[in-house]
Design a protein around this motif. Structure first.
Motif, PDB file in Angstrom:
ATOM      1  N   MET A  13      -0.202   8.991  13.882  1.00 21.64           N
ATOM      2  CA  MET A  13      -1.281   8.260  13.194  1.00 21.64           C
ATOM      3  C   MET A  13      -1.496   6.903  13.868  1.00 21.64           C
ATOM      4  SD  MET A  13      -0.352   8.943   9.215  1.00 21.64           S
ATOM      5  CE  MET A  13      -1.769   8.311   8.323  1.00 21.64           C
ATOM      6  N   ALA A  55      -2.618   3.578   7.134  1.00 17.12           N
ATOM      7  CA  ALA A  55      -3.770   3.812   8.017  1.00 17.12           C
ATOM      8  C   ALA A  55      -5.055   3.691   7.207  1.00 17.12           C
ATOM      9  CB  ALA A  55      -3.656   5.198   8.638  1.00 17.12           C
ATOM     10  N   PHE A  73       4.815   5.059  -5.294  1.00 19.85           N
ATOM     11  CA  PHE A  73       6.075   4.942  -4.544  1.00 19.85           C
ATOM     12  C   PHE A  73       7.055   3.975  -5.213  1.00 19.85           C
ATOM     13  CE2 PHE A  73       3.058   6.535  -1.485  1.00 19.85           C
ATOM     14  CZ  PHE A  73       3.786   7.413  -0.706  1.00 19.85           C
ATOM     15  N   ASN A 129     -11.170  -1.430  -3.978  1.00 20.33           N
ATOM     16  CA  ASN A 129      -9.963  -1.721  -4.753  1.00 20.33           C
ATOM     17  C   ASN A 129      -9.687  -3.224  -4.679  1.00 20.33           C
ATOM     18  OD1 ASN A 129      -8.897  -2.069  -2.196  1.00 20.33           O
ATOM     19  ND2 ASN A 129      -7.467  -0.352  -2.332  1.00 20.33           N
ATOM     20  N   THR A 147       0.838  -1.207   0.000  1.00 21.80           N
ATOM     21  CA  THR A 147       0.000   0.000   0.000  1.00 21.80           C
ATOM     22  C   THR A 147       0.875   1.260   0.000  1.00 21.80           C
ATOM     23  OG1 THR A 147      -0.210   0.210   2.391  1.00 21.80           O
ATOM     24  CG2 THR A 147      -1.739  -1.311   1.309  1.00 21.80           C
ATOM     25  N   GLY A 148       0.212   2.404  -0.078  1.00 21.27           N
ATOM     26  CA  GLY A 148       0.898   3.669  -0.342  1.00 21.27           C
ATOM     27  C   GLY A 148       1.573   4.316   0.843  1.00 21.27           C
ATOM     28  N   SER A 149       2.534   3.601   1.418  1.00 24.58           N
ATOM     29  CA  SER A 149       3.331   4.146   2.519  1.00 24.58           C
ATOM     30  C   SER A 149       4.729   4.462   1.998  1.00 24.58           C
ATOM     31  CB  SER A 149       3.415   3.106   3.646  1.00 24.58           C
ATOM     32  OG  SER A 149       4.579   3.284   4.407  1.00 24.58           O
ATOM     33  N   ILE A 150       5.384   5.376   2.673  1.00 24.90           N
ATOM     34  CA  ILE A 150       6.767   5.687   2.324  1.00 24.90           C
ATOM     35  C   ILE A 150       7.647   4.443   2.471  1.00 24.90           C
ATOM     36  CG2 ILE A 150       7.415   6.457   4.658  1.00 24.90           C
ATOM     37  CD1 ILE A 150       8.466   8.224   1.459  1.00 24.90           C
ATOM     38  N   THR A 166      -1.988  -1.194  -4.211  1.00 22.64           N
ATOM     39  CA  THR A 166      -3.012  -0.160  -4.317  1.00 22.64           C
ATOM     40  C   THR A 166      -2.499   0.886  -5.311  1.00 22.64           C
ATOM     41  OG1 THR A 166      -2.044   1.144  -2.545  1.00 22.64           O
ATOM     42  CG2 THR A 166      -3.728  -0.469  -1.909  1.00 22.64           C
ATOM     43  N   ALA A 189       2.479   0.643   8.834  1.00 20.30           N
ATOM     44  CA  ALA A 189       3.625   1.564   8.833  1.00 20.30           C
ATOM     45  C   ALA A 189       3.069   2.956   8.626  1.00 20.30           C
ATOM     46  CB  ALA A 189       4.594   1.208   7.703  1.00 20.30           C
ATOM     47  N   SER A 225      -2.128   3.990  -4.781  1.00 21.78           N
ATOM     48  CA  SER A 225      -1.143   4.860  -4.103  1.00 21.78           C
ATOM     49  C   SER A 225       0.216   4.188  -4.039  1.00 21.78           C
ATOM     50  CB  SER A 225      -1.582   5.178  -2.673  1.00 21.78           C
ATOM     51  OG  SER A 225      -2.900   5.596  -2.650  1.00 21.78           O
ATOM     52  N   ALA A 226       0.236   2.884  -3.838  1.00 14.83           N
ATOM     53  CA  ALA A 226       1.531   2.180  -3.733  1.00 14.83           C
ATOM     54  C   ALA A 226       2.333   2.328  -5.021  1.00 14.83           C
ATOM     55  CB  ALA A 226       1.298   0.705  -3.412  1.00 14.83           C
TER      56      ALA A 226
HETATM   57  C1  LIG Z   1       5.158  10.920   0.749  1.00 15.78           C
HETATM   58  C2  LIG Z   1       4.000  10.221   1.373  1.00 15.78           C
HETATM   59  C3  LIG Z   1       4.238   9.241   2.315  1.00 15.78           C
HETATM   60  C4  LIG Z   1       3.179   8.584   2.947  1.00 15.78           C
HETATM   61  N1  LIG Z   1       3.435   7.612   3.857  1.00 15.78           N
HETATM   62  C5  LIG Z   1       2.407   7.026   4.498  1.00 15.78           C
HETATM   63  C6  LIG Z   1       2.674   6.031   5.489  1.00 15.78           C
HETATM   64  O1  LIG Z   1       3.821   5.654   5.771  1.00 15.78           O
HETATM   65  N2  LIG Z   1       1.619   5.479   6.118  1.00 15.78           N
HETATM   66  C7  LIG Z   1       0.327   5.838   5.848  1.00 15.78           C
HETATM   67  O2  LIG Z   1      -0.590   5.316   6.495  1.00 15.78           O
HETATM   68  N3  LIG Z   1       0.065   6.755   4.895  1.00 15.78           N
HETATM   69  C8  LIG Z   1       1.061   7.348   4.222  1.00 15.78           C
HETATM   70  N4  LIG Z   1       0.786   8.277   3.257  1.00 15.78           N
HETATM   71  C9  LIG Z   1      -0.603   8.585   2.934  1.00 15.78           C
HETATM   72  C10 LIG Z   1      -1.186   7.523   2.002  1.00 15.78           C
HETATM   73  O3  LIG Z   1      -0.424   7.429   0.811  1.00 15.78           O
HETATM   74  C11 LIG Z   1      -2.639   7.852   1.684  1.00 15.78           C
HETATM   75  O4  LIG Z   1      -3.410   7.768   2.888  1.00 15.78           O
HETATM   76  C12 LIG Z   1      -3.229   6.963   0.624  1.00 15.78           C
HETATM   77  O5  LIG Z   1      -4.578   7.312   0.451  1.00 15.78           O
HETATM   78  C13 LIG Z   1      -3.126   5.519   1.006  1.00 15.78           C
HETATM   79  O6  LIG Z   1      -3.767   4.733   0.030  1.00 15.78           O
HETATM   80  P1  LIG Z   1      -3.778   3.143   0.092  1.00 15.78           P
HETATM   81  O7  LIG Z   1      -4.091   2.755   1.484  1.00 15.78           O
HETATM   82  O8  LIG Z   1      -4.872   2.752  -0.851  1.00 15.78           O
HETATM   83  O9  LIG Z   1      -2.471   2.657  -0.385  1.00 15.78           O
HETATM   84  C14 LIG Z   1       1.839   8.920   2.596  1.00 15.78           C
HETATM   85  C15 LIG Z   1       1.609   9.893   1.626  1.00 15.78           C
HETATM   86  C16 LIG Z   1       2.665  10.532   1.016  1.00 15.78           C
HETATM   87  C17 LIG Z   1       2.396  11.578  -0.017  1.00 15.78           C
END
Ligand SMILES: Cc1cc2nc3c(=O)[nH]c(=O)nc-3n(C[C@H](O)[C@H](O)[C@H](O)COP(=O)(O)O)c2cc1C
Length: 415
Positions: free
Chosen positions: A131, A95, A51, A108, A18-21, A45, A126, A47-48
């Motif tokens: 959070m 989160a 990255f 999704n 998923t979309g975490s750093i 996802t 993560a 968002s992932a």
């Molecule tokens: C640079 C960057 C780093 C992020 N890192 C995190 C993270 O480590 N953990 C997290 O919960 N959200 C993080 N986010 C926010 C998520 O990318 C965002 O909530 C996104 O909607 C998650 O989508 P997903 O759960 O479908 O992957 C980050 C966003 C950005 C722009």
């Protein structure tokens, strides 16, 4: 960590990113899974994919990555993947995805798959420390846990924001160990009845003040969880902590050293193994006031204290053939002080850890210890997460010579 090449041979793992750093860390996890023989199908996802590119995972896993419910052939692939999977691992889990999983949202691929899962779900959150500690996020984690998902807690450390806190993705080793445990739980403690003490004790001075110490209880709770996962019946006698009782463990809550002694004594006969991780206070106020002492009532005179009961010594006197394992927190001369305690209390094993300073065992998620046993030389164990260390220590206990074997079940209630 289990490292044999073929440990996961034939196992089908869905790795959801998923979309975490921390998304890039999923590459290392994928490599370890495939090195150990697992067949890994990666799901990302949207968002992932911002990255890390799907291409990276496709090359390393040798199969196409599933990102979008509506792209490509409409072959209901999301359903066939979960039908065949042995485990679904969400690492890292944002989160946002944690919330979706808890609520059963299916907008999704990942969410849709999670609703059709017939295999264990391992979630590795993560995120930023604030959070992770947010009540909503904690509630979602607990909901998922109560439904049987395994949450691999994030670790303390420096976060992407530069701040320190609990939010870093657990280490590759911890995540892989969890996958192993979920897929092939060792049941080598089946038949054992384990009595564990954990946490600090509190000795009241008056209704609002007390003597205590900085023990978090994490090591004892980790031991309890590990022993239960490996098949033991576990009763955890715990001083005041903020920790959740591990699944399959019976907790008995106590406050003072005297209450801890009573709770342990009542169950000692039932136990095949006693593991004393609690940091029992050595002193209590001779007189505990029933009303709050006012500041101006105190003229600077010394507070009279007395020793609390020595629990290990008291239980030694009642011993039949229980294995007795102690933990000792020392600030210096760890081995020397530990050997004396091992002998004086007639223990089968003493685990010594350092307290005080930056690497203090108290409150930390990880620990390094020295294992002392009567007939062998001290065995240092390198720093690792407490949950992993718990498994290593159970392995050491298995190797104790003359360890009593499990006794026939007893009938009296234990909780
Ligand atoms: C640079 C960057 C780093 C992020 N890192 C995190 C993270 O480590 N953990 C997290 O919960 N959200 C993080 N986010 C926010 C998520 O990318 C965002 O909530 C996104 O909607 C998650 O989508 P997903 O759960 O479908 O992957 C980050 C966003 C950005 C722009």
């Amino acid at each position: 960590m289990p490292g044999a090449h073929s440990q996961l041979a034939g196992k089908r793992v869905v790795l959801a990113v998923t979309g975490s750093i921390a998304a890039y860390k999923a590459i290392g996890i994928l490599r370890l899974l495939t090195q150990q023989g697992a067949c890994v199908q990666v799901v990302m996802t949207n968002s992932a994919t911002r990255f890390v590119t799907p291409l990276t995972f496709e090359v390393l896993s040798g199969s196409l990555v599933t990102c979008d419910l509506f792209s490509g052939r409409q072959d209901m692939k999301h359903l066939s993947l979960t039908e065949q999977a042995d485990v679904m691992l969400v690492a890292p889990c944002t989160a946002n995805t944690l919330a979706k999983l808890a609520l059963g949202l299916a907008d999704n691929v990942l969410g849709t798959m999670a609703l059709t899962l017939q295999c264990p779900l391992v979630i590795c959150p993560a995120m930023d420390g604030e959070m992770w500690s947010h009540p909503t996020v904690q509630a979602h984690a607990k909901t998922l846990q109560s439904r049987g998902a395994t949450i691999v807690e994030p670790e303390n450390g420096e976060l992407a924001s530069g701040q320190w806190g609990q939010g870093r993705l657990a280490t590759e080793e911890t995540i892989l160990t969890t996958v192993h445990n979920v897929l092939q739980p060792r049941r080598d403690w089946l038949g054992e009845r384990v009595l564990i003490s954990a946490g600090p004790t509190r000795e009241p001075i008056d209704p609002v003040r007390f003597f205590s110490n900085g023990s978090s209880g994490k090591m004892g709770y980790a031991m309890a969880e590990a022993a239960a996962v490996r098949g033991a019946e576990v009763v955890l006698v715990s001083g005041p902590t903020h920790l959740e009782c591990p699944q399959g463990v019976t907790r008995v809550s106590v406050v003072t050293a005297h209450e801890m002694l009573q709770a342990l004594t009542a169950r000692f006969d039932w136990a095949t193994t006693l593991i004393m991780t609690a940091a029992v206070g050595d002193f209590r106020a001779k007189e505990s006031h029933s009303h709050k002492m006012k500041k101006d009532q105190w003229n600077g005179e010394a507070l009279a204290v007395e020793r609390t009961p020595d629990i290990l010594l008291a239980l030694s006197a009642l011993r039949t053939n229980q294995r007795m394992i102690g933990f000792a927190a020392e600030t210096d001369d760890l081995i020397e002080h530990g050997q004396t305690k091992l002998q004086n209390k007639q223990l089968n094993m003493l685990i010594v850890n350092q307290v005080g300073g930056e690497q203090s065992a108290f409150g930390n998620d990880s620990n390094e210890v020295i294992v002392l046993t009567p007939n062998s030389s001290p065995c240092p164990i390198q720093r690792m997460p407490k949950r992993e260390l718990a498994d290593v220590l159970l392995d050491h206990m298995n190797n104790l010579s003359g360890s009593p074997r499990p006794q026939p079940p007893v009938s009296h209630p234990i909780s």
